[in-house]
Motif scaffolding. Structure first.
Motif, PDB file in Angstrom:
ATOM      1  N   GLY A  88      -0.934  10.109  -9.121  1.00  0.00           N
ATOM      2  CA  GLY A  88      -0.449   8.742  -9.303  1.00  0.00           C
ATOM      3  C   GLY A  88       0.977   8.655  -9.807  1.00  0.00           C
ATOM      4  O   GLY A  88       1.500   7.554 -10.029  1.00  0.00           O
ATOM      5  N   ASP A  89       1.666   9.806  -9.962  1.00  0.00           N
ATOM      6  CA  ASP A  89       3.056   9.792 -10.420  1.00  0.00           C
ATOM      7  C   ASP A  89       4.013   9.503  -9.262  1.00  0.00           C
ATOM      8  O   ASP A  89       3.763   9.894  -8.112  1.00  0.00           O
ATOM      9  N   VAL A  90       5.108   8.841  -9.600  1.00  0.00           N
ATOM     10  CA  VAL A  90       6.235   8.670  -8.681  1.00  0.00           C
ATOM     11  C   VAL A  90       7.480   9.141  -9.416  1.00  0.00           C
ATOM     12  O   VAL A  90       7.835   8.581 -10.454  1.00  0.00           O
ATOM     13  N   ILE A  91       8.116  10.186  -8.902  1.00  0.00           N
ATOM     14  CA  ILE A  91       9.307  10.760  -9.525  1.00  0.00           C
ATOM     15  C   ILE A  91      10.501  10.443  -8.658  1.00  0.00           C
ATOM     16  O   ILE A  91      10.440  10.578  -7.426  1.00  0.00           O
ATOM     17  N   PHE A  92      11.578  10.000  -9.285  1.00  0.00           N
ATOM     18  CA  PHE A  92      12.792   9.797  -8.497  1.00  0.00           C
ATOM     19  C   PHE A  92      13.950  10.530  -9.161  1.00  0.00           C
ATOM     20  O   PHE A  92      13.940  10.817 -10.360  1.00  0.00           O
TER      21      PHE A  92
END
Length: 558
Positions: A88-92
């Motif tokens: 469920g992580d979103v890394i930018f």
């Protein structure tokens, strides 16, 4: 020998599924994007990766990002550990010294979980219109990265599926187009969700064991085909060199030197001797240099086969630290791609003596960017920024003419804006758009022609330009002539005319006319041997003029 868990048919089905998933991700991104640079220009790319960050499938997108998303995931893992990637992580991230490109190019990484286990990554990169640089959109005269906008190391904007609202708010408040920025971020997230859904469906259908076995077969096949192709090239050292016009802040050329060593089934591209880190914004991070070298390599080595984790295993790239190809803080990187387009052409030139059937003459070589920004009186004086790449001519080769008016080789599926879209969104009228006659280099096979585009500004605005390769123009091969250099002329309302290729935030009054003309590609072979029927056709289609026909091709006409 195939893996015992697969057969050739299953492997091919899964191979095509990987690429289909990537294409679906790219379509989701483009359809969901808020800004024209993505949904019209298609300045984006996506990739489906396995659990260690190796490429399973990559969309057509921008070739310049070839394998770059894979490298970014692996760099983040080196920095934070593989456990950093949670469900469920979103890394930018957009740090130029990690991702290699300019700060406007934002990479989004989303780990994919299946039955509680991390099985891959859905990744994307897209050009965000404005990330808070000193000038709206992008600066053409920056001399340190702090002037180019917000710089982010790997950062989670979603954790366990929940938004990190403070970070999202910070992003919104530090862009001139905050709402669109968040919209484009969520378009990238939509692409990641699409990849996750499609990849989970594939695993449900075939089981993870079979998908991994097919992956191993695919990687093995790609690596073996690559080795076979390289082994057929004579061992040796091949060289080429050229130069950028300047770094945007001085008139000094920026040299690019390349040595290609071929030994057995291995290729090494060595950029030692190229310019040191420049004061102007022509620098890039090592990651992006590797990606550009991969584009060059792929042009000649099995170009028909899609990229995957087995590709490039035979390639090594050497980019010395603190050179333009391995920049360190605080180097400016906003126009990182100019040297990379030249790098790609130089690799082909270096290899042309031993790969004459595959090599083409040089193309026009750069994105040739025009940026207009200001306040639009037709839309309640709202702020606008238009950023557009221009098409140009590609090089001829041993079997045919170069392509006319094609986007440059680093940008692939990138598009220039349709005139109707441009005029609807911005206070500008495009009065002329066409093929620039005589700009392609003469030869037995003609270099492709560049394009021209005439912009009529209907309200006060500011202009930034980055047009390159006026000194090292598109060279020919085997006796072919070089293509013409680019030109930009600005006619002010008082009829004064200025010629310029690079400028930053130049104020323009309503009524100003901007004429951009891009370069042509190099020719191939002796022009006196060109088929007279082809010359007649070129004259009929206005690809060349009567003067060109008689001065460049007079022997063929006699």
């Amino acid at each position: 020998m195939s893996n015992p868990h697969t057969n050739p048919i299953t492997t091919e089905i899964i191979r095509n599924a990987f690429n289909s998933i990537a294409e679906d991700m790219n379509a989701a991104l483009i359809r969901s994007a808020y800004t024209p640079v993505i949904y019209e220009g298609k300045d984006c790319a996506v990739a489906l990766l396995d659990e260690t960050g190796e490429v399973l499938g990559q969309s057509l997108g921008l070739p310049l990002f070839l394998g770059n998303l894979s490298l970014c995931v692996q760099i983040v893992a080196d920095m934070r550990g593989w456990d950093y990637f949670g469900e469920g992580d979103v890394i930018f991230l957009n740090d130029s010294y990690i991702a290699g490109t300019h700060l406007n190019d934002v990479t989004v990484i989303m780990p994919i979980f299946w039955k509680g286990k991390r099985v891959g990554f859905a990744t994307s990169r897209a050009h965000w219109l404005d990330v808070g640089a000193k000038d709206a959109g992008q600066s053409a005269d920056s001399h340190e990265i702090y002037q180019e906008g917000m710089r982010w190391a790997p950062t989670k904007v979603y954790k366990n599926g929940e938004p990190c609202q403070e970070i999202l708010t910070f992003l919104k408040l530090n862009s001139r187009f905050g709402d669109a920025l968040l919209g484009d971020l969520h378009a990238q997230i939509a692409a990641g969700k699409t990849g996750e859904m499609r990849f989970n469906t594939l695993l449900d259908r075939f089981t993870r064991e079979t998908v991994l076995a097919a992956r191993d077969d695919i990687f093995r096949q790609s690596a073996e085909m690559e080795r076979q192709t390289i082994s057929a090239i004579p061992d040796g050292t091949y060289t080429a060199e050229g130069a950028l016009d300047n770094d945007g802040l001085s008139n000094e050329p920026i040299p690019v030197k390349m040595k290609v060593d071929v030994k057995g089934d291995k290729v090494t591209i060595d950029l030692t001797g190229s310019a040191k880190q420049a004061r102007g914004a022509v620098n890039c991070g090592e990651t992006q240099t590797i990606s550009a070298a991969r584009v060059a390599f792929k042009l000649l080595i099995n170009p028909e086969r899609p990229v995957d984790g087995g590709t490039f295993s035979s390639l090594k790239v050497i980019a010395p630290e603190k050179s333009i190809f391995n920049a360190q803080e605080p180097a400016a990187c906003s126009w990182y791609f100019s040297s990379l387009g030249l790098l790609i052409d130089l690799f082909v030139k270096a290899m042309s003596p031993v790969m004459p059937k595959a090599a083409a003459a040089a193309h026009y070589g750069d994105s040739m960017v025009i940026i207009l920004s200001g306040y639009n009186p037709e839309k309640n004086d709202e702020l606008y920024v238009s950023i557009e790449a221009s098409t140009g001519g590609w090089g001829a080769w041993s079997e045919g003419d170069g392509q006319d008016c094609l986007i440059n080789n680093v940008n692939g599926s990138f598009k220039d804006y349709p005139i109707e879209v441009y005029e609807h969104r911005y206070p500008v009228r495009i009065m002329k758009y066409g093929i620039r006659s005589d700009s392609g280099g003469a030869g037995m096979y003609r270099g492709g022609n560049g394009s021209y585009r005439e912009y009529h500004v209907t309200s006060d605005t500011s202009l930034s330009l980055w047009f390159e390769r006026s000194h090292t123009t598109a060279w020919g091969l085997d006796g072919g002539m070089p293509g013409k250099a680019p030109e930009v002329t600005i006619t002010h309302p008082d009829n004064t005319v200025v010629s310029v290729l690079k400028t930053n935030a130049m104020p323009l009054k309503a009524g100003t006319v901007i004429l951009t003309q891009t370069g042509g590609g190099g020719g191939y072979g002796d022009a006196s041997k060109r088929d007279a029927a082809h010359i007649t056709r070129d004259l009929k289609n206005a690809y060349i003029t009567e003067k060109e026909a008689h001065t460049r091709y007079n022997k063929a006409l006699s």
